[in-house]
Motif scaffolding. Structure first.
Motif, short mmCIF file in Angstrom:
data_model
loop_
_atom_site.label_atom_id
_atom_site.label_comp_id
_atom_site.label_asym_id
_atom_site.label_seq_id
_atom_site.Cartn_x
_atom_site.Cartn_y
_atom_site.Cartn_z
N SER A 179 42.71 47.14 33.17
CA SER A 179 43.28 47.02 31.83
C SER A 179 42.52 46.02 30.97
CB SER A 179 44.75 46.60 31.92
OG SER A 179 44.88 45.33 32.54
N GLN A 180 41.73 45.14 31.58
CA GLN A 180 40.97 44.13 30.85
C GLN A 180 39.54 44.56 30.54
OE1 GLN A 180 41.67 41.10 33.88
NE2 GLN A 180 43.01 39.95 32.47
N VAL A 181 38.87 45.17 31.52
CA VAL A 181 37.44 45.47 31.33
C VAL A 181 37.09 46.93 31.65
CG1 VAL A 181 36.69 43.09 31.72
CG2 VAL A 181 36.91 44.67 33.67
N GLY A 182 38.08 47.75 31.90
CA GLY A 182 37.81 49.16 32.15
C GLY A 182 37.08 49.41 33.46
N MET A 183 36.08 50.29 33.43
CA MET A 183 35.38 50.71 34.64
C MET A 183 34.56 49.60 35.29
SD MET A 183 36.26 53.69 35.45
CE MET A 183 35.03 53.97 36.72
N LEU A 184 34.32 48.52 34.55
CA LEU A 184 33.61 47.39 35.14
C LEU A 184 34.41 46.79 36.29
CD1 LEU A 184 31.20 45.45 35.06
CD2 LEU A 184 32.47 44.06 33.39
N ALA A 185 35.73 46.87 36.22
CA ALA A 185 36.59 46.28 37.27
C ALA A 185 36.34 46.94 38.63
CB ALA A 185 38.05 46.37 36.86
N PRO A 186 36.47 48.26 38.76
CA PRO A 186 36.18 48.86 40.07
C PRO A 186 34.73 48.72 40.49
CG PRO A 186 36.58 50.57 38.44
CD PRO A 186 36.97 49.27 37.82
N ALA A 187 33.81 48.67 39.51
CA ALA A 187 32.39 48.49 39.84
C ALA A 187 32.16 47.13 40.49
CB ALA A 187 31.53 48.63 38.59
N LEU A 188 32.77 46.08 39.94
CA LEU A 188 32.63 44.75 40.51
C LEU A 188 33.31 44.68 41.89
CD1 LEU A 188 33.34 42.54 37.36
CD2 LEU A 188 31.15 42.82 38.54
N LEU A 189 34.42 45.38 42.03
CA LEU A 189 35.11 45.41 43.32
C LEU A 189 34.23 46.04 44.39
CD1 LEU A 189 37.77 44.79 44.79
CD2 LEU A 189 38.58 47.06 44.12
N VAL A 190 33.54 47.11 44.03
CA VAL A 190 32.63 47.77 44.97
C VAL A 190 31.51 46.83 45.39
CG1 VAL A 190 30.88 49.58 45.20
CG2 VAL A 190 33.13 50.13 44.25
#
Length: 467
Positions: A125-136
């Motif tokens: 909700s804060q940064v969009g697709m960057l969130a799952p990318a950073l998690l990966v």
């Protein structure tokens, strides 16, 4: 006093030649270091697996289809395992070249930082697709460090411990798995009771990940004060703290004894095959019992979910006795004998244990799970952290142990639960497919035990594999 390397199938207690002396305090630090590292590794992965099931699908994978969000969270969980063989090869090779101590420092820092940083990530909700990318990215780093952590801890302890006590001391690495799992499960259990669902989603989910940094800091401090493995320092091909390479030999820059060690046989088919099958059997049983069997109890048998949690906790507590006892018996009777006994026992007990579990009666479920888990998973894990390092020679012990462990585990744990789920569905919920698959993995370990030579007490400075 020195002893000749073991050349037959009977346990002996050679200490190697010219090894630097280590005090009891040094041994204690090595044991605590291995235990902490393994505990942190399993805590990291258990923290993520619980978070993936409870909150990550909503926080990092916002999607109109909740099912697809769950798939995304679970897929990211699996990413961590992809990086493990790469880390095993990279750090294992480095550990055989520059020493175990330095590499174990690197792995604990990488693994610990990656876990702690998950707790400060922005969400979808804060940064969009960057969130799952950073998690990966952080999951990849977690796996990269973890790929050589438990193997390195086992190698370090096996090379530190007195030959007659290697089994019971190296088994402490396996106890770290219980500690990490129980600690992670305990933190999440407290959170689920102490905060509201909204608070959990807003900020409380971060607490377990950030708090794991405390364990990392303590583990780093212990490893900073840890001396190098005496076996590594005593190797003929180690000069001034680093192993001589083939390039050094070709250039004529290596002493004669180092040349002999460098040119020694690195691996044999039998050493790799035996180690692979021992690990394959234990890892397959672990995936079936610690992962799939819990789903079988809750989904197929439709028993209370709380019962699944209880059997895991009870069995993990029982393992605190099982692991050191089996390790001590391995010192007394040898690795080959104890692998044979435990794998044969797993074959004999799998049917009565599955009958008990499938009965649905609470006490029978608990007894059945505790017995099969401790016999076919924890007993083998107790010996595995020592037997694999003993199988391989000093020249490439770390790398060979780590790579074989990770490849065998990925194949076994990646395939078995999926096959079991499909087979049980086709068999209308029968327990028989579960028993057959556990029996198959136990039979693999039994075959390896019959095929292998005894490795207990061998001279670990020997550059060549034991068989």
């Amino acid at each position: 006093m020195t002893h000749a390397p073991t050349t037959d199938d009977s346990p002996s207690t050679p200490t190697g030649t010219g090894q630097p002396e280590r005090s009891v305090g040094d041994l204690v630090r090595a044991a605590v270091s291995g235990w902490l590292g393994t505990a942190l590794e399993f805590m990291d992965f258990q923290l993520y697996s619980l978070a993936a099931a409870l909150v990550f699908s909503e926080l990092f994978f916002a999607n109109d289809d909740p099912g697809m969000a769950v798939v995304g969270a679970m897929a990211t969980y699996g990413v961590g395992y992809i990086a493990r063989p790469v880390g095993a090869w990279f750090f294992g090779r480095m550990g055989d070249r520059i020493g175990r101590r330095r590499v174990l420092f690197y792995t604990i820092v990488i693994m610990g930082l990656a876990t702690a940083l998950i707790g400060v990530l922005p969400v979808y909700s804060q940064v969009g697709m960057l969130a799952p990318a950073l998690l990966v990215v952080l999951r990849l780093l977690q796996g990269f460090g973890a790929g050589a952590e438990i193997s390195g801890a086992g190698v370090m302890l096996s090379e530190y411990a007195p030959a007659r006590r290697r089994g019971v001391i190296a088994s402490l690495v396996a106890l770290g798995t219980n500690c990490g799992t129980l600690f992670a499960s305990g933190i999440w259990a407290i959170l689920l009771v102490a905060v509201t669902e909204q608070q959990l989603m807003d900020w409380a989910w971060r607490i377990p990940f950030v708090a794991s940094a405390l364990v990392m800091v303590f583990a780093v401090w212990v490893r900073l004060t840890l001396k190098e493995s005496p076996v590594f320092e005593a190797r003929e091909d180690v000069v001034e703290g680093e192993a001589v390479t083939a390039a050094d030999v070709r250039a004529g820059d290596a002493p004669a004894e180092a040349v002999r060690a460098v040119e020694a046989k690195s691996l044999t088919f039998k050493s790799v095959a035996v180690a692979f099958l021992l690990r394959f059997g234990q890892a397959g049983n672990s995936g079936m019992i610690q992962t799939y069997l819990i789903s079988f109890i809750t989904v197929v048998l439709m028993l209370n979910k709380q019962l699944s949690t209880e059997v895991v906790i009870i069995s993990s507590l029982v393992a605190f006795a099982t692991v050191p006892i089996v390790g001590a018996l391995g010192d007394r009777f040898g690795r080959r004998t104890m692998y044979g006994v435990t794998s044969a026992a797993a074959l004999v007990l799998v049917v009565p244990c599955m009958l008990a579990i499938s009965s649905g009666t609470t006490w029978k479920v608990i007894v059945g799970y505790v017995v099969i888990h401790n016999v076919s998973v924890m007993s083998m894990a107790s010996m595995e952290n020592l037997a694999l390092p003993e199988i391989f020679g000093a020249k490439n012990r770390y790398q060979a142990t780590a790579v074989v462990r990770e490849i065998a585990a990925i194949i076994a744990t990646g395939v078995a639960p999926v096959v079991a789920a499909a087979w049980v569905t086709a068999a209308s919920g029968s327990w028989i497919p579960v028993a057959v698959i556990i029996a198959f993995f136990s039979a693999c370990a039994l075959f390896a035990a019959i095929w292998m030579k005894e490795v207990a007490g061998r001279d670990l400075t020997d550059p060549e594999p034991a068989m």
